[in-house]
Design a protein around this motif. Structure first.
Motif, PDB file in Angstrom:
ATOM      1  N   THR A   1       0.766  -1.257  -0.161  1.00  0.00           N
ATOM      2  CA  THR A   1       0.062  -0.083  -0.023  1.00  0.00           C
ATOM      3  C   THR A   1       0.816   1.445  -0.074  1.00  0.00           C
ATOM      4  O   THR A   1       0.641   2.152  -0.803  1.00  0.00           O
ATOM      5  CB  THR A   1      -0.971  -0.199   1.111  1.00  0.00           C
ATOM      6  N   LYS A   2       1.988   1.094   0.788  1.00  0.00           N
ATOM      7  CA  LYS A   2       2.838   2.388   0.909  1.00  0.00           C
ATOM      8  C   LYS A   2       3.324   2.674  -0.775  1.00  0.00           C
ATOM      9  O   LYS A   2       3.415   3.768  -0.909  1.00  0.00           O
ATOM     10  CB  LYS A   2       4.214   1.997   1.541  1.00  0.00           C
ATOM     11  N   ILE A   3       3.697   1.534  -1.215  1.00  0.00           N
ATOM     12  CA  ILE A   3       4.253   1.744  -2.959  1.00  0.00           C
ATOM     13  C   ILE A   3       3.094   2.375  -3.656  1.00  0.00           C
ATOM     14  O   ILE A   3       3.486   3.268  -4.454  1.00  0.00           O
ATOM     15  CB  ILE A   3       4.966   0.392  -3.402  1.00  0.00           C
ATOM     16  N   SER A   4       1.811   1.591  -3.485  1.00  0.00           N
ATOM     17  CA  SER A   4       0.652   2.310  -4.390  1.00  0.00           C
ATOM     18  C   SER A   4       0.546   3.642  -4.037  1.00  0.00           C
ATOM     19  O   SER A   4       0.229   4.433  -4.801  1.00  0.00           O
ATOM     20  CB  SER A   4      -0.393   1.389  -4.052  1.00  0.00           C
ATOM     21  N   PHE A   5       0.855   4.023  -2.611  1.00  0.00           N
ATOM     22  CA  PHE A   5       0.528   5.318  -2.262  1.00  0.00           C
ATOM     23  C   PHE A   5       1.670   6.381  -3.200  1.00  0.00           C
ATOM     24  O   PHE A   5       1.236   7.186  -3.667  1.00  0.00           O
ATOM     25  CB  PHE A   5       0.567   5.825  -0.969  1.00  0.00           C
ATOM     26  N   ILE A   6       2.775   5.915  -2.934  1.00  0.00           N
ATOM     27  CA  ILE A   6       3.836   6.796  -3.626  1.00  0.00           C
ATOM     28  C   ILE A   6       3.581   6.746  -5.254  1.00  0.00           C
ATOM     29  O   ILE A   6       3.721   7.912  -5.769  1.00  0.00           O
ATOM     30  CB  ILE A   6       5.199   6.560  -3.278  1.00  0.00           C
ATOM     31  N   ASN A   7       3.033   5.801  -5.857  1.00  0.00           N
ATOM     32  CA  ASN A   7       3.049   5.767  -7.044  1.00  0.00           C
ATOM     33  C   ASN A   7       1.796   6.600  -7.577  1.00  0.00           C
ATOM     34  O   ASN A   7       1.630   7.317  -8.535  1.00  0.00           O
ATOM     35  CB  ASN A   7       2.714   4.397  -7.556  1.00  0.00           C
ATOM     36  N   GLU A   8       0.681   6.696  -6.596  1.00  0.00           N
ATOM     37  CA  GLU A   8      -0.429   7.622  -6.824  1.00  0.00           C
ATOM     38  C   GLU A   8       0.130   9.151  -6.750  1.00  0.00           C
ATOM     39  O   GLU A   8      -0.163   9.810  -7.457  1.00  0.00           O
ATOM     40  CB  GLU A   8      -1.481   7.393  -5.944  1.00  0.00           C
TER      41      GLU A   8
ATOM     42  N   GLY B   1      11.507  14.422   1.095  1.00  0.00           N
ATOM     43  CA  GLY B   1      10.835  15.412   2.034  1.00  0.00           C
ATOM     44  C   GLY B   1       9.826  14.759   2.989  1.00  0.00           C
ATOM     45  O   GLY B   1       9.751  15.044   4.091  1.00  0.00           O
ATOM     46  N   MET B   2       8.993  13.729   2.199  1.00  0.00           N
ATOM     47  CA  MET B   2       8.248  12.866   3.320  1.00  0.00           C
ATOM     48  C   MET B   2       8.754  11.924   4.121  1.00  0.00           C
ATOM     49  O   MET B   2       8.450  11.904   5.259  1.00  0.00           O
ATOM     50  CB  MET B   2       7.157  12.010   2.412  1.00  0.00           C
ATOM     51  N   GLY B   3       9.818  11.127   3.630  1.00  0.00           N
ATOM     52  CA  GLY B   3      10.526  10.124   4.187  1.00  0.00           C
ATOM     53  C   GLY B   3      11.227  10.540   5.307  1.00  0.00           C
ATOM     54  O   GLY B   3      11.501   9.753   6.415  1.00  0.00           O
ATOM     55  N   LEU B   4      11.818  11.547   5.340  1.00  0.00           N
ATOM     56  CA  LEU B   4      12.646  12.325   6.379  1.00  0.00           C
ATOM     57  C   LEU B   4      11.621  12.239   7.867  1.00  0.00           C
ATOM     58  O   LEU B   4      12.197  12.419   8.834  1.00  0.00           O
ATOM     59  CB  LEU B   4      13.273  13.543   6.199  1.00  0.00           C
TER      60      LEU B   4
ATOM     61  N   GLY C   1       9.106   7.463   7.239  1.00  0.00           N
ATOM     62  CA  GLY C   1       9.966   6.673   6.866  1.00  0.00           C
ATOM     63  C   GLY C   1      10.681   6.672   5.509  1.00  0.00           C
ATOM     64  O   GLY C   1       9.395   6.729   4.610  1.00  0.00           O
ATOM     65  N   GLY C   2      11.820   6.738   5.013  1.00  0.00           N
ATOM     66  CA  GLY C   2      12.004   6.895   3.401  1.00  0.00           C
ATOM     67  C   GLY C   2      12.080   5.508   2.809  1.00  0.00           C
ATOM     68  O   GLY C   2      12.034   5.434   1.477  1.00  0.00           O
TER      69      GLY C   2
END
Ligand SMILES: NC(=O)c1ccc[n+]([C@@H]2O[C@H](COP(=O)([O-])OP(=O)(O)OC[C@H]3O[C@@H](n4cnc5c(N)ncnc54)[C@H](O)[C@@H]3O)[C@@H](O)[C@H]2O)c1
Ligand SMILES: O=c1ccn([C@@H]2O[C@H](COP(=O)(O)OP(=O)(O)O[C@H]3O[C@H](CO)[C@@H](O)[C@H](O)[C@H]3O)[C@@H](O)[C@H]2O)c(=O)[nH]1
Length: 463
Positions: free
Chosen positions: A226-233, A251-254, A259-260
Motif C-alpha cells: 500500500t505504501k508503494i501504491s501510495f507513492i505511485n499515486e 521530503g516525506m520520508g525524512l 520513513g524513507g
C-alpha cells in the motif's frame, strides 16, 4: 540443533543454508528431484547473492544435506520447517494444498520424540490450527509435537543478508517448550553473532498466538504494498502538477513517522509475495464479511501502474502498432531470477496486444529459455536489444543498467526514446547520450537530447 526444512525454494533453501551456517545440522527436503540433485551438487537452483557460498561452507562442514525423502527429513529434525509455496488461486484465495500435503506427510513420519513443526509458508489466518489437526490425524496416537508460526520477512535479492539481519523474529504458538526451542535455534542471529553490525541491540522476538503471527505477515506485506501504491499515486499527481516525486518522497520520508523506505515510485509492485498476499488478505476479509476497501484500492492503483509506461510511450510515439519496444529487465526486481508476477511480463503482454513488437533483455534470462509470450524476443545483450527499437523501457533496476553505453544504444535505435520505469537513470546523462528521457512522476526531468551544435561557418581566410 537438528533441523529439517521441507520445501527448498527461495525461502526454504535460504533458511536451511543460513541455519546450517550458524551451526545447526540441516536436512532440506524437496519433492522436485532435479532441484535436489542440483543442490546435492552444491548448485543453487535460484539466483540469490551469497547463497552458494553459504551452501558450500555448510555442505563442506557436513551440516547441510538434501533429499527427496520426507520421512528421512522428518525423522532427522527436532525442528521441522514447512516452507512450501502458497500461490494464489484465481479467486485470490491462497492455495494451501502443498502445506496440507506436507502436514499429512509429517504426521505419517513422526516418531515418538518431541518435535516442533514450524510453519514458515505464508498461510491464511487460522492455518496453524488445521496444520496441527492434519499432523495429528495422520500420526500415531500420543505423538508429542507443537505447531509454531514463524513467518518469513526476507526479500529476494538480499535474502541471505535479511536472514542474518532481521528487523524482528515472530513466533506464534502457545507451547512454551516450542517457543523456548525456537528462541534457542535463532540465538546466534538474535544475539547478532552473524550480523553485518555486531554492535546493534539484540533482534526483537515477538512471541504471540498463532493467528496473530499469521496476520502479522499479511499485514506487513499489505502495508508495504500500500505504501508503494501510495507513492505511485503521488507520482501520477506529480506528473500532472509539475512536481518531482523523488524530491517529494525524500521530503516525506525524512518524517520519522513515515520513513524513507518503500517510497520508490515506478511501474508497480510484483513478485511472488505482494500480489498474492494482498489478494489473499482481501479474500480472507471478504470471507469474514468485511470489504477491505483500502487494500482493494492499493491493488487497483498497482494494476494501472504496470501499464503507465504504455501511456508514456503513446504520448511520445502515437499508436504503438508496428513499433518495436525493448524492455530493459524482466525479473520483478534486481538480483533475483524470479519472474513470478513480474510487471515486465504484464507490460510486454499489453504492448503485444496493442500491436507492438516486444523484445527484452535481462541478465538472468537466456534467449534459449524465454518466458511465455517472449519467444524469440529475448536478446542476449543490451546492444542487440536496442538495435532497431523505437523505445526502451527500463522495468528492472539492475545495477549494470546504470553504466551501459547509452550513446551506442541510441545510435542503433530507430528512435532514441527511453521510459525509465524505476527513475533509476540520470536524465542528464541519457540526454547527453542522445536519448529523450521520460521518468515516472518527474515531469521536469523530461530531458531531450541537446540539439546538435551548428558547425561553425568556415571563414575564407584571405591569403
Ligand atoms: N519468496 C519470498 O521472498 C518469500 C518471502 C517470505 C515468505 N514467503 C512464503 O514462503 C513460502 C515459500 O515461498 P518460496 O518463494 O520459497 O516458494 P518456492 O516455490 O520457491 O519454493 C517452494 C518449494 O517447495 C517445494 N515443494 C512443493 N510441494 C512440496 C512437497 N509436497 N514436498 C516437498 N517439497 C515441496 C517446491 O518444489 C519448491 O522447491 C510461500 O508461502 C511464500 O509466500 C516467500
Ligand atoms: O519502494 C519500492 C520498493 C519496492 N517496489 C517493488 O515492490 C516489489 C517487491 O519488492 P521487495 O519487497 O523488495 O521484494 P520481495 O522479495 O517481494 O519482498 C517482499 O515480499 C516478501 C515475501 O513475502 C517479504 O518477505 C518481504 O519482507 C517483502 O519486502 C518489487 O516489484 C519492487 O520493484 C517498488 O516499486 N518501490
Amino acid at each position: 540443533m537438528r533441523v529439517c526444512v521441507i520445501g527448498t525454494g527461495y525461502v526454504g533453501l535460504v533458511t536451511g543454508a543460513c541455519l546450517a551456517h550458524i551451526g545447526h545440522d540441516v536436512v532440506g527436503v524437496d519433492n522436485n528431484a532435479a532441484k535436489v540433485a542440483q543442490m546435492q551438487a552444491g548448485i543453487s537452483p535460484i539466483v540469490e547473492p551469497g547463497l552458494e557460498a553459504i551452501m558450500a561452507g555448510a555442505m563442506q562442514a557436513q551440516r547441510l544435506a538434501f533429499t527427496t525423502d520426507i520421512g528421512a527429513g522428518v525423522r532427522h529434525g527436532e525442528v521441522i520447517f514447512i516452507a512450501v509455496g502458497t500461490p494464489a488461486l484465481p479467486s485470490g484465495e491462497s492455495d494451501t494444498r502443498a502445506v496440507e500435503a506436507v502436514a499429512r506427510a509429517i504426521g505419517i513420519h513422526l516418531d515418538g520424540s518431541y518435535k516442533v513443526i514450524v510453519n514458515k509458508s505464508t498461510v491464511p489466518i487460522g492455518s496453524g490450527d488445521w496444520v496441527r489437526m492434519l499432523v495429528s490425524e495422520n500420526a500415531a496416537p500420543n505423538v508429542d509435537f507443537d505447531v509454531v508460526s514463524n513467518p518469513e520477512f526476507l526479500r529476494e535479492g538480499s535474502a541471505v543478508f535479511d536472514t542474518f539481519n532481521p528487523d524482528r523474529i515472530v513466533l506464534g504458538g502457545s507451547g512454551r517448550r516450542a517457543v523456548a526451542l525456537m528462541k534457542k535455534l535463532y540465538e546466534p542471529i538474535t544475539q547478532r553473532q552473524v550480523a553485518a553490525e555486531a554492535a546493534l541491540p539484540p533482534v526483537p522476538v515477538v512471541v504471540t498466538d498463532l493467528a496473530s503471527a499469521e496476520m502479522i505477515k499479511y499485514a506487513a506485506n499489505a502495508f508495504l504494498a500500500t505504501k508503494i501504491s501510495f507513492i505511485n499515486e503521488v507520482a501520477n499527481i506529480c506528473d500532472r502538477v509539475g512536481a518531482d516525486v523523488q524530491q517529494v518522497a525524500l521530503g516525506m520520508g525524512l518524517d520519522s513517522r513515515i520513513g524513507g523506505k518503500f517510497l520508490q515510485a515506478g511501474l508497480g509492485w510484483g513478485g511472488s509475495c505482494f500480489p498474492k498476499d494482498v489478494a489473499a488478505l482481501v479474500h480472507t476479509a471478504c470471507d469474514y464479511g468485511y470489504e477491505a476497501k483500502l487494500l482493494a484500492a492499493a491493488v487497483a492503483v498497482n494494476r494501472s501502474q504496470r501499464y503507465l509506461a504504455i501511456e508514456k510511450l503513446r504520448q511520445a510515439l502515437g499508436i504503438l502498432k508496428g513499433k518495436t519496444i525493448g524492455l530493459l529487465g524482466l525479473t520483478f526486481k534486481p538480483d533475483t531470477d524470479d519472474l513470478r508476477d513480474a510487471p515486465a511480463l504484464a507490460l510486454a503482454a499489453e504492448c503485444r496486444r496493442l500491436g507492438a513488437r516486444v523484445k527484452a533483455y535481462d541478465p538472468t534470462v537466456r534467449p534459449e529459455r524465454p518466458p511465455a509470450g517472449l519467444e524469440a524476443g529475448v536478446a542476449d545483450c543490451p546492444e542487440s536489444l536496442a538495435a532497431g527499437c523505437d523505445a526502451l523501457v527500463l522495468v528492472t533496476e539492475w545495477a549494470e543498467f546504470r553504466t551501459l553505453d547509452y550513446a551506442g544504444l541510441a545510435r542503433s535505435m530507430a528512435r532514441a526514446l527511453i521510459v525509465d520505469g524505476r527513475n533509476f537513470l540520470d536524465p542528464q546523462i541519457l540526454a547527453a547520450a542522445g536519448f529523450t528521457y521520460v521518468g515516472i512522476g518527474k515531469p521536469g526531468a523530461k530531458a531531450a537530447p541537446a540539439a546538435p551544435e551548428k558547425a561553425a561557418p568556415v571563414l575564407a581566410i584571405a591569403s
